[in-house]
Write an enzyme that holds these catalytic residues in place. Structure first.
Site, PDB file in Angstrom:
ATOM      1  N   ASP A 143       0.845  -1.198   0.000  1.00  0.00           N
ATOM      2  CA  ASP A 143       0.000   0.000   0.000  1.00  0.00           C
ATOM      3  C   ASP A 143       0.877   1.243   0.000  1.00  0.00           C
ATOM      4  O   ASP A 143       1.707   1.431   0.887  1.00  0.00           O
ATOM      5  CB  ASP A 143      -0.892  -0.012   1.244  1.00  0.00           C
ATOM      6  CG  ASP A 143      -2.015   1.015   1.173  1.00  0.00           C
ATOM      7  OD1 ASP A 143      -1.811   2.087   0.571  1.00  0.00           O
ATOM      8  OD2 ASP A 143      -3.095   0.748   1.732  1.00  0.00           O
ATOM      9  N   TYR A 216      -3.512  -6.929 -10.595  1.00  0.00           N
ATOM     10  CA  TYR A 216      -3.256  -5.606 -10.023  1.00  0.00           C
ATOM     11  C   TYR A 216      -2.206  -4.871 -10.847  1.00  0.00           C
ATOM     12  O   TYR A 216      -2.372  -3.699 -11.193  1.00  0.00           O
ATOM     13  CB  TYR A 216      -2.785  -5.735  -8.572  1.00  0.00           C
ATOM     14  CG  TYR A 216      -2.414  -4.414  -7.952  1.00  0.00           C
ATOM     15  CD1 TYR A 216      -3.373  -3.644  -7.305  1.00  0.00           C
ATOM     16  CD2 TYR A 216      -1.119  -3.912  -8.045  1.00  0.00           C
ATOM     17  CE1 TYR A 216      -3.047  -2.417  -6.749  1.00  0.00           C
ATOM     18  CE2 TYR A 216      -0.781  -2.686  -7.507  1.00  0.00           C
ATOM     19  CZ  TYR A 216      -1.744  -1.946  -6.852  1.00  0.00           C
ATOM     20  OH  TYR A 216      -1.417  -0.718  -6.317  1.00  0.00           O
TER      21      TYR A 216
END
Length: 236
Positions: A143, A216
């Site tokens: 993240d 992703y």
């Protein structure tokens, strides 16, 4: 070779984690074999002081040990573990539906060299492994915590580099990847001058051949973002 203990304590799932039928079935079939339960501290994803795992007993053999922090649904973990049958891979992931998806992949591939801990990976790395025992650490697409006030939450930092360096064997490597330029530059700023870690390529690393292009990553590429790879080696 020691027999592995079959656990029953991983049969529960937190109420906040909603799984689809396929994920629930994968969890029920495989969690007892591949999910390693560790005692929590205050938070359900934290790890209690003094927690430990005998990884040689867990895997039933002594082999090179690899740790992935933030394995998601196993898009990288499963094919990379399949390509390294001689090594044992421990993955940390806190989102249980993603772990369930990973379990389904592990079952379909027939892997035996993967274990998953449903807990905070940074804490787990520091508490569940002896110093100088890990051959590789993988941190792919962590993240980025874009807002400046949230940068302190970023996983990759000089302080976390201290932990990684302490756990790696001499010559062991830390492989990282991100699709956010600001986070990539942050990683370089935090780690390039680390006393115990050497930037293997002196800059950005070539893409690791064994790391697949995940969904992703494909979205990041489609959005026009560059993929940045880094490799650091534990100095002797």
């Amino acid at each position: 070779m020691t027999d592995r203990v079959h656990r029953q304590v991983v049969s529960f799932v937190r109420r906040s984690a909603r799984m689809n039928d396929s994920q629930r079935g994968a969890w029920d079939r495989h969690a007892a074999d591949f999910v390693v339960d560790v005692p929590p501290a205050e938070l359900s994803t934290s790890i209690a002081d003094g927690a430990s795992v005998d990884w040689v007993r867990e895997f039933g053999r002594r082999a090179d040990l690899i740790v992935e922090i933030g394995s998601g649904a196993g898009d990288s973990l499963v094919p990379m573990a399949a390509a390294r049958p001689e090594a044992d891979v421990v993955a940390f992931e806190v989102f249980e539906p993603a772990v369930a998806s990973t379990l389904g992949r592990i079952g379909r591939e027939g892997l035996t060299n993967v274990r998953i801990v449903v807990a905070d990976g940074a804490q787990g790395l520091g508490r569940l492994f002896d110093d100088g025992t890990i051959s590789e650490v993988w941190t792919f697409f962590a993240d980025p915590w874009h807002k400046s006030r949230h940068h302190k939450r970023r996983l990759v930092s000089g302080a976390f580099g201290d932990v990684v360096a302490r756990k790696l064997v001499p010559g062991g490597v830390w492989r990282l990847a991100t699709d956010w330029e600001d986070y990539a530059l942050w990683m370089r700023e935090e780690l390039d001058d680390h006393a115990l870690l050497e930037n293997v390529h002196g800059g950005w690393a070539p893409r690791l051949a064994d790391r697949p292009v995940t969904k992703y990553e494909s979205r990041g590429i489609a959005a026009g973002r560059r993929i940045y790879d880094l490799t650091y080696r534990r100095r002797a």
